[in-house]
Design a protein around this motif. Structure first.
Motif, PDB file in Angstrom:
ATOM      1  N   SER A 164      28.786 -19.104   6.196  1.00 49.93           N
ATOM      2  CA  SER A 164      28.391 -19.826   7.328  1.00 49.93           C
ATOM      3  C   SER A 164      29.257 -20.351   8.291  1.00 49.93           C
ATOM      4  O   SER A 164      28.686 -20.583   9.223  1.00 49.93           O
ATOM      5  N   GLY A 165      30.536 -20.517   7.803  1.00 49.85           N
ATOM      6  CA  GLY A 165      31.561 -21.430   8.794  1.00 49.85           C
ATOM      7  C   GLY A 165      31.619 -20.998   9.919  1.00 49.85           C
ATOM      8  O   GLY A 165      31.719 -21.400  11.202  1.00 49.85           O
ATOM      9  N   PRO A 166      31.976 -19.428  10.251  1.00 50.54           N
ATOM     10  CA  PRO A 166      32.469 -18.855  11.355  1.00 50.54           C
ATOM     11  C   PRO A 166      31.472 -18.888  12.503  1.00 50.54           C
ATOM     12  O   PRO A 166      31.614 -18.547  13.561  1.00 50.54           O
ATOM     13  N   TYR A 167      30.228 -18.785  11.998  1.00 48.67           N
ATOM     14  CA  TYR A 167      29.090 -18.412  13.003  1.00 48.67           C
ATOM     15  C   TYR A 167      28.706 -19.431  14.055  1.00 48.67           C
ATOM     16  O   TYR A 167      29.017 -20.593  14.025  1.00 48.67           O
ATOM     17  N   ASP A 168      28.772 -19.082  15.363  1.00 47.19           N
ATOM     18  CA  ASP A 168      28.788 -19.439  16.712  1.00 47.19           C
ATOM     19  C   ASP A 168      27.174 -20.118  16.813  1.00 47.19           C
ATOM     20  O   ASP A 168      26.996 -21.342  17.390  1.00 47.19           O
ATOM     21  N   TYR A 169      26.267 -19.330  16.403  1.00 47.32           N
ATOM     22  CA  TYR A 169      24.940 -19.709  17.078  1.00 47.32           C
ATOM     23  C   TYR A 169      23.917 -19.710  15.919  1.00 47.32           C
ATOM     24  O   TYR A 169      24.000 -18.619  15.143  1.00 47.32           O
ATOM     25  N   TRP A 170      22.960 -20.545  15.796  1.00 44.32           N
ATOM     26  CA  TRP A 170      21.886 -20.668  14.580  1.00 44.32           C
ATOM     27  C   TRP A 170      20.426 -20.678  15.034  1.00 44.32           C
ATOM     28  O   TRP A 170      20.347 -21.440  16.089  1.00 44.32           O
ATOM     29  N   GLY A 171      19.426 -20.083  14.353  1.00 53.86           N
ATOM     30  CA  GLY A 171      18.269 -20.462  14.669  1.00 53.86           C
ATOM     31  C   GLY A 171      17.792 -21.735  13.765  1.00 53.86           C
ATOM     32  O   GLY A 171      18.556 -22.261  12.905  1.00 53.86           O
ATOM     33  N   PRO A 172      16.619 -22.328  14.276  1.00 51.03           N
ATOM     34  CA  PRO A 172      16.093 -23.451  13.579  1.00 51.03           C
ATOM     35  C   PRO A 172      15.939 -23.269  11.974  1.00 51.03           C
ATOM     36  O   PRO A 172      15.297 -24.200  11.352  1.00 51.03           O
ATOM     37  N   GLY A 173      15.320 -21.977  11.609  1.00 53.58           N
ATOM     38  CA  GLY A 173      15.125 -21.703  10.415  1.00 53.58           C
ATOM     39  C   GLY A 173      13.390 -21.369  10.111  1.00 53.58           C
ATOM     40  O   GLY A 173      12.735 -21.825  10.953  1.00 53.58           O
ATOM     41  N   THR A 174      13.140 -20.662   9.002  1.00 55.12           N
ATOM     42  CA  THR A 174      11.905 -20.552   8.572  1.00 55.12           C
ATOM     43  C   THR A 174      11.788 -20.533   7.074  1.00 55.12           C
ATOM     44  O   THR A 174      12.554 -20.038   6.388  1.00 55.12           O
ATOM     45  N   GLU A 175      10.769 -21.091   6.728  1.00 58.92           N
ATOM     46  CA  GLU A 175      10.307 -21.300   5.402  1.00 58.92           C
ATOM     47  C   GLU A 175       9.920 -20.048   4.350  1.00 58.92           C
ATOM     48  O   GLU A 175       8.808 -19.883   4.834  1.00 58.92           O
ATOM     49  N   GLY A 176      10.467 -19.985   3.467  1.00 58.61           N
ATOM     50  CA  GLY A 176       9.681 -19.081   2.573  1.00 58.61           C
ATOM     51  C   GLY A 176       9.592 -19.227   1.003  1.00 58.61           C
ATOM     52  O   GLY A 176      10.501 -19.968   0.439  1.00 58.61           O
TER      53      GLY A 176
END
Length: 122
Positions: A106-118
């Motif tokens: 996960s460290g290098p990633y620049d952009y993230w979504g807010p997430g979705t629950e499964g």
């Protein structure tokens, strides 16, 4: 800026299937590799899979290899995580992220979504 939004999270029974989507609502995804990550309650975020900007050479964490499949449709600015035969331990918040390279960390990633629950439960 790249803006990502996950969708498709739901309650599913063990042995069923679930398809998560990650959409770049305003920006093209074809410049980026995309990763899928998850974080279960009380645990650290972990990488599951990633796919290159062209859709080639996908990588998977061993625990989901053979059950989960990553894909992308650049024409729709959308990336998918197909979850087959989910298990209760797969219950988590799922996130997509964009980076210049394909890495299952996960460290290098620049952009993230807010997430979705499964949630996987009988």
């Amino acid at each position: 800026q790249v803006h990502l939004v996950e969708s498709g999270g739901a309650l599913v029974q063990p042995g069923g299937s679930l398809r998560l989507s990650c959409n770049a609502s305003r920006f093209a995804l074809d410049y980026y590799s995309i990763g899928w990550f998850r974080q279960a309650l009380g645990k650290e975020r972990e990488g599951l899979s990633c796919i290159s900007s062209t859709g080639g050479s996908p990588h998977y964490k061993n625990s989901v290899k053979g059950r989960f499949t990553i894909s992308r449709d650049n024409s729709k600015n959308t990336m998918y995580l197909q979850m087959n035969n989910p298990k209760p331990e797969d219950t988590a918040d799922y996130f997509c992220a964009a980076f210049s390279a394909c890495e299952v960390v996960s460290g290098p990633y620049d952009y993230w979504g807010p997430g979705t629950e499964g949630t996987v439960s009988s």
